[in-house]
Write a protein that holds these residues in place. Structure first.
Motif, PDB file in Angstrom:
ATOM      1  N   TYR A  42     -22.614  -4.430 -34.246  1.00  0.00           N
ATOM      2  CA  TYR A  42     -21.402  -4.831 -33.978  1.00  0.00           C
ATOM      3  C   TYR A  42     -20.112  -3.737 -34.344  1.00  0.00           C
ATOM      4  CZ  TYR A  42     -23.754  -9.515 -34.167  1.00  0.00           C
ATOM      5  OH  TYR A  42     -24.437 -10.580 -33.801  1.00  0.00           O
ATOM      6  N   ASP A  84     -17.548  -9.168 -31.676  1.00  0.00           N
ATOM      7  CA  ASP A  84     -17.827 -10.344 -32.263  1.00  0.00           C
ATOM      8  C   ASP A  84     -19.188 -11.064 -31.255  1.00  0.00           C
ATOM      9  OD1 ASP A  84     -17.687 -13.416 -32.187  1.00  0.00           O
ATOM     10  OD2 ASP A  84     -15.942 -13.081 -33.391  1.00  0.00           O
ATOM     11  N   LYS A  85     -19.061 -10.958 -30.054  1.00  0.00           N
ATOM     12  CA  LYS A  85     -20.182 -11.200 -29.172  1.00  0.00           C
ATOM     13  C   LYS A  85     -20.072 -10.859 -27.807  1.00  0.00           C
ATOM     14  CE  LYS A  85     -19.104 -15.853 -29.873  1.00  0.00           C
ATOM     15  NZ  LYS A  85     -17.837 -15.575 -30.663  1.00  0.00           N
ATOM     16  N   GLU A 139     -20.784 -12.523 -24.042  1.00  0.00           N
ATOM     17  CA  GLU A 139     -21.412 -13.710 -23.083  1.00  0.00           C
ATOM     18  C   GLU A 139     -21.175 -13.152 -21.718  1.00  0.00           C
ATOM     19  OE1 GLU A 139     -18.540 -16.900 -23.865  1.00  0.00           O
ATOM     20  OE2 GLU A 139     -19.277 -16.930 -26.063  1.00  0.00           O
ATOM     21  N   GLU A 181     -12.761  -7.902 -32.528  1.00  0.00           N
ATOM     22  CA  GLU A 181     -11.501  -8.000 -33.444  1.00  0.00           C
ATOM     23  C   GLU A 181     -11.435  -6.948 -34.125  1.00  0.00           C
ATOM     24  OE1 GLU A 181     -13.849 -11.589 -32.538  1.00  0.00           O
ATOM     25  OE2 GLU A 181     -14.595 -10.539 -34.565  1.00  0.00           O
ATOM     26  N   VAL A 227     -12.038 -16.072 -40.548  1.00  0.00           N
ATOM     27  CA  VAL A 227     -13.013 -15.400 -40.300  1.00  0.00           C
ATOM     28  C   VAL A 227     -14.064 -15.249 -41.262  1.00  0.00           C
ATOM     29  CG1 VAL A 227     -11.813 -13.457 -41.623  1.00  0.00           C
ATOM     30  CG2 VAL A 227     -13.468 -12.823 -39.863  1.00  0.00           C
ATOM     31  N   ASN A 233     -18.769 -15.869 -42.113  1.00  0.00           N
ATOM     32  CA  ASN A 233     -19.963 -16.284 -41.375  1.00  0.00           C
ATOM     33  C   ASN A 233     -20.036 -17.886 -41.158  1.00  0.00           C
ATOM     34  OD1 ASN A 233     -21.567 -13.915 -41.599  1.00  0.00           O
ATOM     35  ND2 ASN A 233     -21.991 -14.291 -43.872  1.00  0.00           N
ATOM     36  N   ASP A 259     -23.222 -16.793 -37.556  1.00  0.00           N
ATOM     37  CA  ASP A 259     -22.879 -15.533 -36.932  1.00  0.00           C
ATOM     38  C   ASP A 259     -21.452 -15.020 -37.420  1.00  0.00           C
ATOM     39  OD1 ASP A 259     -24.352 -14.996 -35.074  1.00  0.00           O
ATOM     40  OD2 ASP A 259     -23.573 -16.270 -33.592  1.00  0.00           O
ATOM     41  N   TYR A 260     -21.122 -13.743 -37.750  1.00  0.00           N
ATOM     42  CA  TYR A 260     -19.834 -13.491 -38.300  1.00  0.00           C
ATOM     43  C   TYR A 260     -18.970 -13.471 -37.062  1.00  0.00           C
ATOM     44  CZ  TYR A 260     -16.366 -10.633 -41.067  1.00  0.00           C
ATOM     45  OH  TYR A 260     -15.282 -10.356 -41.623  1.00  0.00           O
ATOM     46  N   THR A 261     -18.075 -14.233 -37.118  1.00  0.00           N
ATOM     47  CA  THR A 261     -16.924 -14.568 -36.093  1.00  0.00           C
ATOM     48  C   THR A 261     -15.816 -15.101 -36.611  1.00  0.00           C
ATOM     49  OG1 THR A 261     -16.990 -15.699 -34.053  1.00  0.00           O
ATOM     50  CG2 THR A 261     -17.838 -16.900 -35.568  1.00  0.00           C
ATOM     51  N   VAL A 301      -7.355 -17.025 -31.345  1.00  0.00           N
ATOM     52  CA  VAL A 301      -8.463 -16.822 -30.504  1.00  0.00           C
ATOM     53  C   VAL A 301      -8.306 -17.497 -29.265  1.00  0.00           C
ATOM     54  CG1 VAL A 301     -11.011 -16.627 -30.363  1.00  0.00           C
ATOM     55  CG2 VAL A 301      -9.714 -16.551 -32.613  1.00  0.00           C
TER      56      VAL A 301
END
Length: 643
Positions: free
Chosen positions: A428, A498-499, A501, A508, A561, A563, A571-573, A579
């Motif tokens: 990430y 972050d991810k 999709e 971030e 923010v 885990n 997930d770390y998000t 958001v």
């Protein structure tokens, strides 16, 4: 979170296990030898104690005796008879021999009868004997037999006790033998017979062993093992007063070829002498007669003796005095029992474990050494004040083993934490950010925290329709090329992914490493992403590939923010209203015909060199108040992105 759970689950098992290991190690014969040596050190540290009021007076067969009397060993009976008479005339209470008289004299056997008559007449003499052992391979256990004084002396009915000695594996005399079993009965030692005579206990009073205590009438002595107790030594050789044997028998009537110095006559009752000027060292005393000359080989290694020092070994006769004085003073040494030692080990292990875990390696080492020194001081204090033998080796081993074990534990714990951070973020964030987090894990708060940062959403226009016209294998290659290019730009500006999709990128800026210019970094990344995408479209056009256009939304605000997920999968998000608004801004690009939309909150954090175009307000689903939105068109130094 998962890591801290494992830590708390096994946290106390390590120090307890190390304490048990150290305790078991301290029980080995080799380490028990070290414990005995440290026990000796406590005697030396305590120093010599006064024996000024002791009831014991030693008559020493020393080197002076052989020089003055000009005689050979063993001594003839007439010498002993003369000594007994002189001591009794000087008022001796008891006369105790620590010299074996089990066989007739080889040259003057007739004088043994003279000695027997003198002993019988005196009535206050105690003689030594032994328990002999015969070892034979045909016997399941050795045959034991009493070796009393020679028959002519035993016939007088004189009391006697055994002088068998008991030594530790290092040949040191720390214990004093009280009795030995012989054919179903317990035979008392010489010292116990002396105590019987001093307390005037009849021969019918027998030895009893009960609850680790040896009892003889009103005498109770706590045992360290089945047969002995620990001697509380008062000092090294010479601590108890001693007078040369030659001074006691110095008498011209013996025809020894020496002149009578009249030493003993000064203490004889009824003699006109200077009694008032010279204290009688024999009156009312228990006289212990024994060899102190090294040549007679009756010297012992005691706690005050050291192979490397000039301290002399202690004569066996003085060991008797040291042991008897221990009983009279009731200064018995008691060894702290193993359950208490084990309990102290566990408490000490937990203390050291916490200390080492709370400080860095060097400071933890210094604190552990301080704890070890404190234990040594405590062991000495309880010995000097309460005559308690606290196992020091066990405590020192516990301190050292727990320090080493804890250091390794925290090393592997830290290594696991670093690997966890690396595994968590390596997909990430850039490598340099991962390295920074590993070096400073405190920057990463696991579990979630409130933080103001900037969020970026990027989505491809018409991706659904595009995916229907391209084979899946080619679509994956095409999409990965796009995502790789966008990701590298986000990383270059200090953001994290972050991810993904599908075609959506969520990133971030300001976590896990916080930057005060996170809004500017997010906007600069968006401009560079659009510029890079323009270059890619030119490349794809030459290769006759579909052309991609991306919508980007950026918002700045407070989020949670950290885990998030289950204990095993997380997930770390980031989550929060900021958001959700960012996602709405990305979608709103369709309505405004723009490529980058930012919120008013993001605009407030930007420097003036960013080029913005106000677009009015946007009514966002779920919000009661409309949101001011701006199109990001460029930054000084960067070319304006074109679609």
């Amino acid at each position: 979170m998962a890591k801290s759970k494992k830590h708390s689950r096994f946290y106390w098992l390590l120090p307890v296990g190390l304490a048990l290991a150290a305790f078991s190690l301290s029980r080995w014969d080799l380490t028990q030898g070290l414990e005995r040596r440290l026990f000796d050190v406590r005697f030396k540290a305590r120093g010599t104690r006064s024996t000024e009021t002791t009831p014991f007076q030693i008559v020493a067969v020393d080197d002076q005796t052989f020089r003055v009397l000009n005689t050979k060993w063993p001594f003839r009976g007439a010498l002993y008879a003369q000594m007994i008479r002189n001591l009794n005339r000087a008022g001796a209470r008891l006369i105790v021999f620590d010299i074996e008289l089990s066989e007739p004299h080889p040259l003057f056997p007739d004088e043994d009868s003279l000695l027997a008559a003198t002993i019988s007449e005196a009535g206050n003499v105690i003689l030594p004997g032994k328990v002999g052992y015969l070892y034979d391979r045909n016997l399941a256990k050795p045959y034991t037999a009493l070796i009393p004084p020679m028959p002519v002396l035993a016939a007088t009915g004189v009391p006697w006790g055994i002088i068998n000695e008991i030594t530790d594996p290092d040949d040191f005399s720390r214990r004093y033998l009280l009795h030995l079993p012989v054919r179903g009965r317990l035979k008392a030692s010489l010292g116990l017979e002396v105590l019987r005579a001093m307390r005037q206990l009849p021969d019918t009073v027998q030895i009893q062993i009960q609850d680790g205590v040896c009892r003889l009438g009103n005498i109770a002595i706590p045992l360290i093992d089945q047969h002995s107790f620990l001697i509380n030594y008062f000092g090294p050789q010479g601590t108890f007063p001693a007078i040369s044997f030659s001074s006691i028998v110095d008498d011209s009537t013996l025809n020894l070829g020496v002149m009578d110095s009249n030493y003993m006559e000064r203490f004889f009752a009824g003699e006109s002498s200077t009694n008032a000027e010279l204290k009688n060292p024999f009156f009312g005393k228990v006289i212990l007669i024994g060899a102190t000359s090294e040549e007679l080989h009756d010297t012992k290694n005691t706690p005050f003796y050291s192979y490397k020092s000039s301290t002399r070994k202690t004569a066996g006769v003085e060991v008797h005095a040291q042991a008897l004085q221990t009983v009279l003073d009731r200064a018995f040494i008691k060894r702290v029992t193993w359950p208490i030692v084990l309990g102290l080990n566990i408490l000490l292990a937990i203390l050291v474990f916490r200390l080492v875990g709370s400080f860095r390696l060097v400071r933890g080492l210094l604190l552990s050494m301080a704890v070890a020194v404190g234990m040594a001081i405590a062991a000495f204090v309880v010995f000097a004040v309460w005559n308690l033998w606290l196992d020091l080796v066990s405590l020192i081993f516990t301190t050292g083993l727990v320090y080493v074990g804890t250091s390794f534990y925290h090393y592997f714990l830290e290594r696991r934490e670093k690997l966890s951070i690396q595994e968590m973020f390596r997909h990430y964030v850039p490598d340099q950010v991962v390295k920074e987090l590993i070096s400073n894990p405190e920057l990463l708060k696991l579990g979630g925290e409130r933080r103001i940062l900037s969020v970026l959403f990027a989505d491809i226009n018409g991706f659904t329709a595009l995916s229907e016209n391209i084979p899946p294998e080619q679509l994956v290659i095409f999409l990965n090329e796009y995502l790789t290019a966008m990701t590298e730009i986000i990383w270059a500006e200090g953001g994290i992914i972050d991810k993904y999709e599908g075609d959506l990128i969520m990133a971030e800026f300001g976590a896990p490493m916080w930057y005060p210019d996170h809004a500017a970094r997010a906007c600069r990344a968006a401009l560079r992403m659009q510029a890079r995408l323009k270059e890619l479209r030119q490349h794809w056009e030459r290769e006759h590939k579909p052309l991609l256009f991306t919508r980007i939304g950026i918002n700045t605000g407070e989020v949670i923010v950290g885990n998030m997920g289950s204990r095993s999968v997380f997930d770390y998000t980031v989550v929060g209203d900021a958001v959700n608004l960012c996602a709405r801004l990305e979608e709103a690009n369709k309505s405004y015909g723009t490529s980058i939309l930012i919120s008013e909150a993001t605009k407030s954090d930007l420097p003036t060199d960013f080029q913005l175009k106000p677009l009015g307000t946007l009514q966002v689903r779920g919000r009661s108040e409309p949101v001011q939105v701006f199109e990001l068109t460029g930054e000084a130094g960067l070319s304006k992105p074109k679609t």
